[in-house]
Scaffold this motif. Structure first.
Motif, PDB file in Angstrom:
ATOM      1  N   LYS A 110       6.069 172.502  35.421  1.00  0.00           N
ATOM      2  CA  LYS A 110       5.373 172.046  34.224  1.00  0.00           C
ATOM      3  C   LYS A 110       5.359 173.148  33.166  1.00  0.00           C
ATOM      4  O   LYS A 110       5.341 174.333  33.497  1.00  0.00           O
ATOM      5  N   ASN A 140      12.372 171.161  28.954  1.00  0.00           N
ATOM      6  CA  ASN A 140      12.277 169.897  29.694  1.00  0.00           C
ATOM      7  C   ASN A 140      11.139 169.033  29.146  1.00  0.00           C
ATOM      8  O   ASN A 140      11.287 167.805  29.000  1.00  0.00           O
ATOM      9  N   PHE A 141      10.009 169.663  28.845  1.00  0.00           N
ATOM     10  CA  PHE A 141       8.868 168.938  28.275  1.00  0.00           C
ATOM     11  C   PHE A 141       9.245 168.348  26.916  1.00  0.00           C
ATOM     12  O   PHE A 141       8.964 167.184  26.628  1.00  0.00           O
ATOM     13  N   GLU A 142       9.902 169.155  26.093  1.00  0.00           N
ATOM     14  CA  GLU A 142      10.273 168.705  24.747  1.00  0.00           C
ATOM     15  C   GLU A 142      11.232 167.525  24.804  1.00  0.00           C
ATOM     16  O   GLU A 142      11.068 166.535  24.072  1.00  0.00           O
ATOM     17  N   LYS A 143      12.230 167.614  25.679  1.00  0.00           N
ATOM     18  CA  LYS A 143      13.216 166.530  25.773  1.00  0.00           C
ATOM     19  C   LYS A 143      12.588 165.251  26.336  1.00  0.00           C
ATOM     20  O   LYS A 143      13.018 164.142  25.988  1.00  0.00           O
ATOM     21  N   ASN A 144      11.565 165.404  27.154  1.00  0.00           N
ATOM     22  CA  ASN A 144      10.858 164.226  27.673  1.00  0.00           C
ATOM     23  C   ASN A 144      10.024 163.567  26.571  1.00  0.00           C
ATOM     24  O   ASN A 144      10.046 162.339  26.420  1.00  0.00           O
ATOM     25  N   ILE A 145       9.329 164.369  25.803  1.00  0.00           N
ATOM     26  CA  ILE A 145       8.462 163.823  24.750  1.00  0.00           C
ATOM     27  C   ILE A 145       9.270 163.089  23.694  1.00  0.00           C
ATOM     28  O   ILE A 145       8.897 161.990  23.254  1.00  0.00           O
ATOM     29  N   GLN A 189      11.821 161.441  23.913  1.00  0.00           N
ATOM     30  CA  GLN A 189      12.317 160.157  24.391  1.00  0.00           C
ATOM     31  C   GLN A 189      11.192 159.138  24.584  1.00  0.00           C
ATOM     32  O   GLN A 189      11.459 157.966  24.857  1.00  0.00           O
ATOM     33  N   ASN A 190       9.951 159.585  24.431  1.00  0.00           N
ATOM     34  CA  ASN A 190       8.822 158.704  24.707  1.00  0.00           C
ATOM     35  C   ASN A 190       7.943 158.424  23.502  1.00  0.00           C
ATOM     36  O   ASN A 190       6.869 157.835  23.650  1.00  0.00           O
ATOM     37  N   HIS A 194      19.716 164.435  21.549  1.00  0.00           N
ATOM     38  CA  HIS A 194      19.073 164.419  22.863  1.00  0.00           C
ATOM     39  C   HIS A 194      18.180 163.209  23.105  1.00  0.00           C
ATOM     40  O   HIS A 194      17.482 163.153  24.129  1.00  0.00           O
ATOM     41  N   SER A 195      18.157 162.252  22.182  1.00  0.00           N
ATOM     42  CA  SER A 195      17.375 161.042  22.413  1.00  0.00           C
ATOM     43  C   SER A 195      17.934 159.900  21.571  1.00  0.00           C
ATOM     44  O   SER A 195      18.733 160.107  20.661  1.00  0.00           O
TER      45      SER A 195
END
Length: 401
Positions: free
Chosen positions: A85, A172-177, A179-180, A198-199
Motif C-alpha cells: 500500500k 500503483n495507487f495512482e494508476k488504480n485511481i 481508472q476508477n 494509462h487509462s
C-alpha cells in the motif's frame, strides 16, 4: 450545477501552490453561478483557523474542515516497507473524514465531486456508496513522477531503496485511481497524455487560471535587480532546488556580482536555511502578502530539479510582469519560449549566466516580464478556463445518463 470539492488542504487562505490552484477554481465556479461546497483537510502540515476565513467566503463555499495528523511516524514508515500500500496515500485515510463526507453526500445531491489531488482518491468508495455524482480527479501533478525524480537524484543506497518502494507503491495507487474516476482534469497537456496512456478515463487538460484583474504588473515600481525565490519549503523539490542553487549557482553569481542579494521567502523554512549567515543571502521566511513581495522585486528564480505538474509561482510571477529564470523541469506545462518570456537554464553555469545577464540588462529584464504577462493573459485566464471545465463536466454527466 452543484459541485463538492474534496480538498487535501484548505483552499483558503491560499498561502501556497496547491491551495491557490484549488481556490481559483472554487471562486471561479462560484462567480460563474454554480453552487459549491468545500470539504477540506486541516492538518499539522497546513493548519487553518476558522477566523482566518472571511464570513462571505464561508457562506459562498459552505467550507468545512476535518483535522488529520499528517506527521510521519517512524514505525509506520518502517512497517510500510512490508506492505504493497502507498504510504503517501494511507496517511490521508481518516474515519472522521469518511463520516463527514458520508453525512454531506446523504444530505444533498451533487452533480460532481471533485477530488483535489490524487490522495483524495482514498474516498472514492465512500462517494460511490453515497452518491451518484460524477467523480473528477483534479490532478495537480503526476505524483509518483515527483518521487521518481527525487529517487533518481538520491545517492544514499539505503535511502534510495526506501524511496524506490515509496515510488512503486505510489505509482500503483495512482494508476488504480485514474481508472476508477469518471473524469480527469489534468493541469498540463503532458500530464493529460500520461493519464490517457494509462487509462480509458475521459481526460482534459485544464491549466491553472488566474483572475488577471488581481494581478496588475504596474501597481508600483520594483527594486532592481531584486532577485528572489518564493515557495513553500516543506515541499522536497523546493528544498532540493534551493540547496543546489545556493551551493552551485549563487557562488558563481557573487563572484562576478559581489553586491547581489537573493531574497528567499516562503513558508516552513528549514533550520539549515534559517541558520545561514551570509551577506548575499536574505532569508525572509513567510511573507504577509505574497503579491506585494513579488511586486517589489524584479527577477524570480525557480531552480527546480524535480517535480511534476505546473509551477503556480512561475505563472503568478509572470502575471506580475517579472523576469523568471527556471529549469526545464520547473517550466514544464507552461507554453514558454526560452529568452522570449522566460530564461531556461539546466546547469549551474547557465543559471548563473542568466542572472548576471539580466542584472546587467534592465531593459531586457523588463521586456521579458512584459512578454511573460502576455503569455499568461493568453493561456492562464480563468474566464476562459472555467467554461472549459464546466463543458467537460456536462459531457460526462450526459454520457453517463
Amino acid at each position: 450545477m452543484k459541485i463538492l470539492f474534496l480538498c487535501n488542504k484548505s483552499p483558503f487562505p491560499p498561502r501556497e501552490g496547491g491551495p491557490i490552484a484549488m481556490n481559483n477554481l472554487i471562486e471561479g465556479m462560484v462567480n460563474a453561478g454554480h453552487e459549491v461546497k468545500v470539504l477540506a483537510i486541516n492538518s499539522n502540515k497546513y493548519s487553518v483557523k476558522k477566523e482566518e476565513i472571511p464570513e462571505d467566503y464561508q457562506i459562498k463555499t459552505k467550507i468545512e474542515h476535518v483535522y488529520i495528523d499528517l506527521s510521519i511516524k517512524p514505525l509506520d514508515a518502517t512497517l510500510n516497507l512490508f506492505s504493497n500500500k502507498s504510504f503517501h496515500a494511507q496517511r490521508f485515510i481518516s474515519k472522521e473524514l469518511d463520516n463527514k463526507l458520508t453525512s454531506i453526500l446523504q444530505k444533498d445531491n451533487y452533480d460532481v465531486v471533485q477530488l483535489e489531488t490524487l490522495f483524495m482518491g482514498c474516498y472514492i468508495p465512500c462517494i460511490r456508496k453515497n452518491s451518484n455524482a460524477r467523480i473528477i480527479l483534479r490532478a495537480h501533478n503526476i505524483e509518483h513522477l515527483i518521487w521518481k525524480r527525487i529517487t533518481n537524484s538520491c545517492s544514499n543506497p539505503l535511502k534510495k531503496l526506501y524511496l524506490n518502494h515509496l515510488t512503486k507503491t505510489l505509482a500503483n495507487f495512482e494508476k488504480n485511481i485514474i481508472q476508477n474516476v469518471d473524469g480527469i482534469a489534468a493541469i498540463t497537456k503532458e500530464d493529460a497524455k500520461f493519464f490517457l496512456k494509462h487509462s480509458q478515463t475521459p481526460t482534459i487538460d485544464i491549466s491553472f487560471g488566474l483572475n488577471l484583474i488581481k494581478f496588475n504588473p504596474k501597481i508600483k515600481p520594483s527594486e532592481f535587480p531584486g532577485i528572489f525565490h518564493l515557495g513553500s519549503m516543506n515541499w522536497i523539490p523546493n528544498q532540493e532546488g534551493i540547496k543546489w542553487f545556493l551551493d552551485e549557482v549563487w557562488p558563481l553569481v557573487i563572484k562576478q556580482k559581489p553586491d547581489c542579494i537573493i531574497h528567499l521567502a516562503g513558508r516552513e523554512m528549514p533550520k539549515w536555511l534559517l541558520d545561514l549567515n551570509h551577506p548575499n543571502i536574505k532569508v525572509i521566511g513567510e511573507v504577509e502578502n505574497a503579491q506585494e513581495f513579488v511586486q517589489s522585486k524584479s527577477i524570480c528564480v525557480v531552480p527546480l530539479l524535480s517535480g511534476s505538474g505546473i509551477r503556480i509561482k512561475i505563472i503568478e510571477a509572470m502575471a506580475q510582469g517579472k523576469a523568471v529564470i527556471s529549469t526545464s523541469i520547473g517550466a514544464e506545462g507552461i507554453n514558454v519560449k526560452n529568452q522570449k518570456n522566460i530564461f531556461i537554464a539546466d546547469n549551474a553555469k547557465d543559471f548563473a549566466d542568466a542572472i548576471i545577464h539580466l542584472t546587467e540588462n534592465q531593459s531586457k529584464c523588463m521586456k521579458l516580464g512584459e512578454n511573460a504577462r502576455t503569455l499568461i493573459e493568453e493561456d492562464h485566464n480563468s474566464d476562459v478556463i472555467i467554461p472549459k471545465l464546466i463543458s467537460f463536466y456536462n459531457n460526462l454527466i450526459t454520457q453517463k445518463n
